[in-house]
Design a protein around this motif. Sequence first.
Motif, PDB file in Angstrom:
ATOM      1  N   HIS A   1       8.894  -4.527 -16.978  1.00 39.26           N
ATOM      2  CA  HIS A   1       9.053  -5.487 -15.878  1.00 39.26           C
ATOM      3  C   HIS A   1       9.126  -4.779 -14.531  1.00 39.26           C
ATOM      4  N   LYS A   2       8.274  -3.799 -14.349  1.00 41.26           N
ATOM      5  CA  LYS A   2       8.252  -3.037 -13.105  1.00 41.26           C
ATOM      6  C   LYS A   2       7.060  -3.413 -12.239  1.00 41.26           C
ATOM      7  N   THR A   3       6.541  -4.614 -12.416  1.00 43.26           N
ATOM      8  CA  THR A   3       5.399  -5.044 -11.618  1.00 43.26           C
ATOM      9  C   THR A   3       5.670  -6.401 -10.986  1.00 43.26           C
ATOM     10  N   ALA A   4       5.027  -6.631  -9.868  1.00 46.82           N
ATOM     11  CA  ALA A   4       5.044  -7.947  -9.220  1.00 46.82           C
ATOM     12  C   ALA A   4       3.606  -8.309  -8.887  1.00 46.82           C
ATOM     13  N   THR A   5       3.216  -9.529  -9.197  1.00 45.94           N
ATOM     14  CA  THR A   5       1.853  -9.978  -8.940  1.00 45.94           C
ATOM     15  C   THR A   5       1.690 -10.342  -7.468  1.00 45.94           C
ATOM     16  N   ILE A   6       0.603  -9.872  -6.871  1.00 45.14           N
ATOM     17  CA  ILE A   6       0.302 -10.179  -5.476  1.00 45.14           C
ATOM     18  C   ILE A   6      -0.725 -11.316  -5.441  1.00 45.14           C
ATOM     19  N   THR A   7      -0.422 -12.353  -4.695  1.00 43.98           N
ATOM     20  CA  THR A   7      -1.321 -13.503  -4.558  1.00 43.98           C
ATOM     21  C   THR A   7      -1.484 -13.839  -3.077  1.00 43.98           C
ATOM     22  N   LYS A   8      -2.293 -14.861  -2.809  1.00 40.96           N
ATOM     23  CA  LYS A   8      -2.471 -15.295  -1.413  1.00 40.96           C
ATOM     24  C   LYS A   8      -1.163 -15.818  -0.824  1.00 40.96           C
ATOM     25  N   ASN A   9      -0.245 -16.269  -1.696  1.00 38.22           N
ATOM     26  CA  ASN A   9       0.993 -16.867  -1.206  1.00 38.22           C
ATOM     27  C   ASN A   9       2.060 -15.838  -0.827  1.00 38.22           C
ATOM     28  N   ASN A  10       1.994 -14.644  -1.419  1.00 31.24           N
ATOM     29  CA  ASN A  10       3.058 -13.663  -1.153  1.00 31.24           C
ATOM     30  C   ASN A  10       2.523 -12.338  -0.601  1.00 31.24           C
ATOM     31  N   LEU A  11       1.273 -12.354  -0.162  1.00 30.88           N
ATOM     32  CA  LEU A  11       0.655 -11.105   0.302  1.00 30.88           C
ATOM     33  C   LEU A  11       1.456 -10.470   1.446  1.00 30.88           C
ATOM     34  N   LEU A  12       1.918 -11.266   2.379  1.00 28.02           N
ATOM     35  CA  LEU A  12       2.661 -10.706   3.506  1.00 28.02           C
ATOM     36  C   LEU A  12       3.977 -10.093   3.045  1.00 28.02           C
ATOM     37  N   GLU A  13       4.714 -10.782   2.180  1.00 28.92           N
ATOM     38  CA  GLU A  13       6.006 -10.271   1.725  1.00 28.92           C
ATOM     39  C   GLU A  13       5.837  -9.009   0.879  1.00 28.92           C
ATOM     40  N   MET A  14       4.809  -8.993   0.054  1.00 28.72           N
ATOM     41  CA  MET A  14       4.546  -7.806  -0.757  1.00 28.72           C
ATOM     42  C   MET A  14       4.142  -6.629   0.132  1.00 28.72           C
ATOM     43  N   SER A  15       3.417  -6.947   1.204  1.00 29.51           N
ATOM     44  CA  SER A  15       3.029  -5.892   2.146  1.00 29.51           C
ATOM     45  C   SER A  15       4.246  -5.362   2.896  1.00 29.51           C
ATOM     46  N   ILE A  16       5.163  -6.264   3.249  1.00 36.54           N
ATOM     47  CA  ILE A  16       6.398  -5.819   3.904  1.00 36.54           C
ATOM     48  C   ILE A  16       7.165  -4.889   2.974  1.00 36.54           C
ATOM     49  N   TYR A  17       7.261  -5.272   1.706  1.00 34.62           N
ATOM     50  CA  TYR A  17       7.980  -4.429   0.744  1.00 34.62           C
ATOM     51  C   TYR A  17       7.361  -3.034   0.678  1.00 34.62           C
ATOM     52  N   LEU A  18       6.032  -2.976   0.510  1.00 36.17           N
ATOM     53  CA  LEU A  18       5.376  -1.668   0.400  1.00 36.17           C
ATOM     54  C   LEU A  18       5.579  -0.851   1.670  1.00 36.17           C
ATOM     55  N   ALA A  19       5.423  -1.492   2.819  1.00 29.92           N
ATOM     56  CA  ALA A  19       5.514  -0.757   4.080  1.00 29.92           C
ATOM     57  C   ALA A  19       6.912  -0.200   4.308  1.00 29.92           C
ATOM     58  N   VAL A  20       7.952  -1.036   4.115  1.00 26.44           N
ATOM     59  CA  VAL A  20       9.310  -0.532   4.390  1.00 26.44           C
ATOM     60  C   VAL A  20       9.694   0.559   3.399  1.00 26.44           C
TER      61      VAL A  20
END
Length: 818
Positions: free
Chosen positions: A617-636
Amino acid sequence: MKYKNVREEEIKNSVATDFFDRFDCDKIIGFIDFAVKLKRSAGSIDFGDEYLLWAEAKTGNHDVYAMFTQLVLTIGKARTFDKVMPPPFLGCFDGEKIAFVPYSEIQNIFYQNDFNWKVTPSNTETKEFQQVYNQLKKVIDKDTMIFDFERDEKDLQQFIKQNFIVGKIETTKIKIDKNNFIIIYNKWLQTVKPSIDVNWDLAKKNGIIDGDFYLADLLSLENKTIKDKLSVILGQNQYELDKHKNKAGLFTSSHVEFNDNQKAHNSFWNRYERPPREEYWDYIVERRDLLVPQDVRERKGSFFTPQIWVELSQKYIADVFGEDWQDEYYVWDCAAGTGNLLVGLINKDNIWASTLDKQDVNVMHDRIDNGAILWKEQAFQFDFLNDDFTPVSKGGKLPDELYNIISNEERRKKLIIYINPPYAEHGDIKQKTKTGRNKEGVATITNTHKYFSSIAGTATRELFAQFFLRIFKEIPDVKLASFSKLKFINSQNFLKFRQYFKAEYKKGFICKANTFDNVKGNFPIGFLIWDMSNKQDITKVEMDVILERDNKTIYWKESTKSFYSFATNDFISGWLREFYDKRNDAIGHLILPGVDFQAQNGVYITSRPTESDVKQHKTATITKNNLLEMSIYLAVRKVIPATWLNDRDQFLYPNDRWKTDTEFQNDCLAYTLFNNNIQSQYGVNQWIPFTEAEVSSQRKFESRFMTDFINGKLKQSVENTLFPEVKESKKLEFSAEAQAVFSAGKELWKYYHAQPNCNVNASLYDIREHFQGRNDKGKMNARSDDERYTELIADLRDRIKVLAKKIEPKVYEYGFLK
């Protein structure tokens, strides 16, 4: 093999060039393959040919005895020694090795009676060849020095430098000191250890390590160990160990012999002068920790505490407990190793040292005999994580006086447990990031682990935490002064530990882990002092930052570092979980190995997660709905470089201010678009940040998802189980720094699309792979031979760094880091 698949003449030329370039190797004497003499400078007096070496040369890998035999028969047949002054050394070499024997040790062979010197030297079938072979074997086993061209290159060069001197009679062997005894030990492991008739796996289980045999060899004279307190003793042609009195009161011991009649042992030690100078003996014995195999060292904690940290830790103890603390307090190092943490303490009546290893106890007792300030009966063998607290008078292992102290409520308040415990854990970061494996049984087989695993959870997988837990429960109200990792203060895995372990923090410092011998990794090690009689929640620990430079300690009094403890819901993982989307199509997957800086390299976006990541359970799916939040996570997680100082800092659940900062959100998206591992071979590439026209594509892209997303052409659904809503999208506006990244990226894409047979749907990863290629192991090369690509990728990376610097302050402002 250094000289592989070459002819004999090439080997001779190579050896002359590589090792004897200061000498004249051109002249051939009769049928001797190789001869070395001093070069004669112009105008110097010629005293005739004075040779330093005659040698036999072969290709491939040959028997040293046979090569020397052929050389001796060649010299004897021509009676070369009657015509030319013999050299100090005879030698032989092949593609792998070179061997030397003093000429004086074999010269009697040339004067034996009734010997037929007319035989062909290369004919190994004659009785004369066998006779000389057997005669030489005895000499070679005793006096020959053999060097592997590759493994022993520096030793060989040193040997030649010290011994190839005209007129020199005695052989100068390589001296051993505190700077090279570990290098020599590593060579000993390869050469001598296999010849010792020991089942090393069984020996290790019984606490016997190869380093003890090495010490017996090293501290010997004429193959007899001269330090009798060592756990293994060399007695000319065998080892003696486990010497003890039996029930009859008689001394008995075990003996270990060699499986090759001591051939490898003699050949190896013929190179070195033993013993080292006496001034190094105590240091070498004290550093037995360096001779302990890595797995044993991690389990037993055989890590040497550098003297600068020993001295500084004792200064901090004095700051907390007063300058007379050694008279007013008792000290017990229950993970003492060879006792170096106690160096500098002066009140031996109040000091106890225990260690898991009987051999380490022997070392401490030997150091006591040589002036160490400690009583022998107070340096004892004790397995702190397994043995009972039973005094010697009742059949246990604890000295009675120490038992009396820990059993008395008031006296134990004056006991300081002063330790540098082992840092091994059942599963380390290498295992968690798929670069290693679990260390099975390292920390999960102790009695302490069995007792506390249900109380403190996963923290008990770490040995140092087990020490803390047992001290807290079974020796309550003592003072704890310990070196350790910092994860017990702030890590998710130590939540249950912090609910149980409560103490008042007094003072401490942190330093780089790699300043400790054999500790790898770029993380902080702390020295923290606790008063365990005052039960307090651990909330914040402020520590001095200490740097060591040029062998001097620079203490930055103005520099401190704070570590905070957090509750279950404080971590960034809880924030990200709010944006999980399992309904819409995946455009990528975010890998989530952990929430601190040490896991930074394991955070990335990929097209296809591994089975292991999915199962854990070390993955999160990236979709059109959460792309910005997932990008924030990766960037920070990525914009701030990981250092030894922030290695244990935790990423946290942010405040709400990020929600209204669209520039921050879009900066993070721009950063992520050029920092991912998306690969078109695993499906449609949804991550192309440009249109076909912008990069002069030769064909239509399979997907325009990302440019449509950026331009507000996609509708996003707001997930609600009862009333799904549709949110209108707006065109994203990017900062100047983000636009600079897009501009540099566009030039790179355009250059790639100008290449013949390019993949029009290529991702940034694909483009890098195209220009950089892969090595024989399948790993992408770090550089490219294409100069234009190198310029373009460097420009892109520079602009990404500028963007990262812009994002960095917001990481703290919005509470992703404290």
